[in-house]
Motif scaffolding. Structure first.
Motif, PDB file in Angstrom:
ATOM      1  N   SER A 117       6.649   1.030  -8.591  1.00 39.12           N
ATOM      2  CA  SER A 117       7.852   0.230  -8.820  1.00 39.12           C
ATOM      3  C   SER A 117       7.621  -1.270  -8.855  1.00 39.12           C
ATOM      4  O   SER A 117       8.468  -1.992  -9.379  1.00 39.12           O
ATOM      5  CB  SER A 117       8.896   0.557  -7.748  1.00 39.12           C
ATOM      6  OG  SER A 117       8.355   0.332  -6.462  1.00 39.12           O
ATOM      7  N   CYS A 118       6.534  -1.759  -8.302  1.00 39.56           N
ATOM      8  CA  CYS A 118       6.407  -3.215  -8.195  1.00 39.56           C
ATOM      9  C   CYS A 118       4.930  -3.610  -8.156  1.00 39.56           C
ATOM     10  O   CYS A 118       4.046  -2.758  -8.201  1.00 39.56           O
ATOM     11  CB  CYS A 118       7.117  -3.739  -6.941  1.00 39.56           C
ATOM     12  SG  CYS A 118       6.300  -3.275  -5.405  1.00 39.56           S
TER      13      CYS A 118
ATOM     14  N   HIS B 104       3.173  -4.695  -5.760  1.00 38.64           N
ATOM     15  CA  HIS B 104       2.430  -4.150  -4.619  1.00 38.64           C
ATOM     16  C   HIS B 104       1.844  -2.790  -4.982  1.00 38.64           C
ATOM     17  O   HIS B 104       0.728  -2.458  -4.588  1.00 38.64           O
ATOM     18  CB  HIS B 104       3.348  -3.960  -3.413  1.00 38.64           C
ATOM     19  CG  HIS B 104       3.964  -5.211  -2.883  1.00 38.64           C
ATOM     20  ND1 HIS B 104       5.311  -5.425  -2.905  1.00 38.64           N
ATOM     21  CD2 HIS B 104       3.416  -6.302  -2.310  1.00 38.64           C
ATOM     22  CE1 HIS B 104       5.580  -6.607  -2.347  1.00 38.64           C
ATOM     23  NE2 HIS B 104       4.448  -7.163  -1.982  1.00 38.64           N
ATOM     24  N   CYS B 105       2.624  -2.009  -5.699  1.00 35.90           N
ATOM     25  CA  CYS B 105       2.161  -0.678  -6.126  1.00 35.90           C
ATOM     26  C   CYS B 105       0.968  -0.821  -7.065  1.00 35.90           C
ATOM     27  O   CYS B 105      -0.012  -0.071  -6.955  1.00 35.90           O
ATOM     28  CB  CYS B 105       3.285   0.078  -6.822  1.00 35.90           C
ATOM     29  SG  CYS B 105       4.747   0.350  -5.793  1.00 35.90           S
TER      30      CYS B 105
ATOM     31  N   SER C 284       6.290  -6.330   3.405  1.00 32.39           N
ATOM     32  CA  SER C 284       6.034  -7.751   3.154  1.00 32.39           C
ATOM     33  C   SER C 284       7.189  -8.605   3.661  1.00 32.39           C
ATOM     34  O   SER C 284       6.974  -9.686   4.206  1.00 32.39           O
ATOM     35  CB  SER C 284       5.741  -8.006   1.673  1.00 32.39           C
ATOM     36  OG  SER C 284       6.877  -7.832   0.897  1.00 32.39           O
TER      37      SER C 284
ATOM     38  N   HIS D   2       6.087  -1.070   0.304  1.00 30.59           N
ATOM     39  CA  HIS D   2       5.294  -2.296   0.345  1.00 30.59           C
ATOM     40  C   HIS D   2       6.214  -3.512   0.464  1.00 30.59           C
ATOM     41  O   HIS D   2       5.900  -4.480   1.161  1.00 30.59           O
ATOM     42  CB  HIS D   2       4.474  -2.456  -0.936  1.00 30.59           C
ATOM     43  CG  HIS D   2       3.475  -1.382  -1.182  1.00 30.59           C
ATOM     44  ND1 HIS D   2       3.565  -0.513  -2.239  1.00 30.59           N
ATOM     45  CD2 HIS D   2       2.347  -1.041  -0.507  1.00 30.59           C
ATOM     46  CE1 HIS D   2       2.528   0.309  -2.216  1.00 30.59           C
ATOM     47  NE2 HIS D   2       1.780   0.021  -1.182  1.00 30.59           N
ATOM     48  N   CYS D   3       7.334  -3.449  -0.250  1.00 35.17           N
ATOM     49  CA  CYS D   3       8.295  -4.547  -0.194  1.00 35.17           C
ATOM     50  C   CYS D   3       8.882  -4.672   1.212  1.00 35.17           C
ATOM     51  O   CYS D   3       9.047  -5.775   1.742  1.00 35.17           O
ATOM     52  CB  CYS D   3       9.422  -4.314  -1.204  1.00 35.17           C
ATOM     53  SG  CYS D   3       8.856  -4.221  -2.914  1.00 35.17           S
TER      54      CYS D   3
ATOM     55  N   TYR E  34      11.382 -12.333  -3.612  1.00 35.40           N
ATOM     56  CA  TYR E  34      12.671 -11.639  -3.706  1.00 35.40           C
ATOM     57  C   TYR E  34      13.801 -12.660  -3.773  1.00 35.40           C
ATOM     58  O   TYR E  34      13.641 -13.798  -3.354  1.00 35.40           O
ATOM     59  CB  TYR E  34      12.850 -10.710  -2.502  1.00 35.40           C
ATOM     60  CG  TYR E  34      11.706  -9.736  -2.408  1.00 35.40           C
ATOM     61  CD1 TYR E  34      11.683  -8.583  -3.181  1.00 35.40           C
ATOM     62  CD2 TYR E  34      10.605 -10.020  -1.609  1.00 35.40           C
ATOM     63  CE1 TYR E  34      10.606  -7.721  -3.145  1.00 35.40           C
ATOM     64  CE2 TYR E  34       9.523  -9.160  -1.562  1.00 35.40           C
ATOM     65  CZ  TYR E  34       9.526  -8.008  -2.335  1.00 35.40           C
ATOM     66  OH  TYR E  34       8.452  -7.170  -2.311  1.00 35.40           O
TER      67      TYR E  34
ATOM     68  N   GLY F 282       6.530   6.849  -9.328  1.00 37.38           N
ATOM     69  CA  GLY F 282       6.772   6.168  -8.063  1.00 37.38           C
ATOM     70  C   GLY F 282       6.275   4.736  -8.014  1.00 37.38           C
ATOM     71  O   GLY F 282       6.456   4.059  -7.012  1.00 37.38           O
TER      72      GLY F 282
ATOM     73  N   SER G 225      11.864  -2.699  -3.810  1.00 32.40           N
ATOM     74  CA  SER G 225      11.816  -1.391  -4.467  1.00 32.40           C
ATOM     75  C   SER G 225      11.056  -0.323  -3.715  1.00 32.40           C
ATOM     76  O   SER G 225      11.233   0.856  -3.996  1.00 32.40           O
ATOM     77  CB  SER G 225      11.216  -1.538  -5.865  1.00 32.40           C
ATOM     78  OG  SER G 225       9.943  -2.141  -5.781  1.00 32.40           O
ATOM     79  N   CYS G 226      10.171  -0.701  -2.796  1.00 33.58           N
ATOM     80  CA  CYS G 226       9.322   0.336  -2.175  1.00 33.58           C
ATOM     81  C   CYS G 226       8.910  -0.110  -0.779  1.00 33.58           C
ATOM     82  O   CYS G 226       9.266  -1.197  -0.324  1.00 33.58           O
ATOM     83  CB  CYS G 226       8.082   0.581  -3.034  1.00 33.58           C
ATOM     84  SG  CYS G 226       6.911  -0.782  -3.032  1.00 33.58           S
TER      85      CYS G 226
END
Lengths: 67, 67
Positions: B12-13, B15-16, A19, A15-16, A63, B10, A12-13
């Motif tokens: 989303s997950c 990590h955020c 990773s 950070h994903c 994921y 913003g 989604s972002c």
């Protein structure tokens, strides 16, 4: 070298992106995430690494690899 | 101690969640992200920290604080 594009759910972002790309790099392969397409394109040397090990590394990050 | 719930765009997950909660903790305050509500509830000592500095810390992580 082999290049495979995987469909991956749950990214989604940025950070994903980091990773996943980081986890694949740790295996000695390269990954490029396309967030809007929901895909990860991996480049790897099939004599050193299996595609299954790359899929596992992505799944371990939380994921779902669809194909 | 003061508690304020901010609307933040913003996120989303997880990590955020971690990046926002970690950034606010570094200021010496507490934050709790509710991903589905799109909110961050912050608790802070208003004699030490301003709400503006908390909002700035969240925006520096790449999110938009709406109120």
């Amino acid at each position: 070298m082999q290049s495979v594009t995987l469909k991956v759910q749950g990214m989604s972002c940025n950070h994903c992106v980091n990773s996943i790309e980081g986890a694949v790099k740790q295996l000695g392969a390269n990954a490029k995430v396309d967030l809007s397409a929901g895909t990860v394109t991996v480049e790897f040397n099939e004599s050193n690494i299996t595609l299954d090990s790359i899929k596992e590394a992505i799944e371990e990050q939380g994921y779902d690899v669809i194909n």
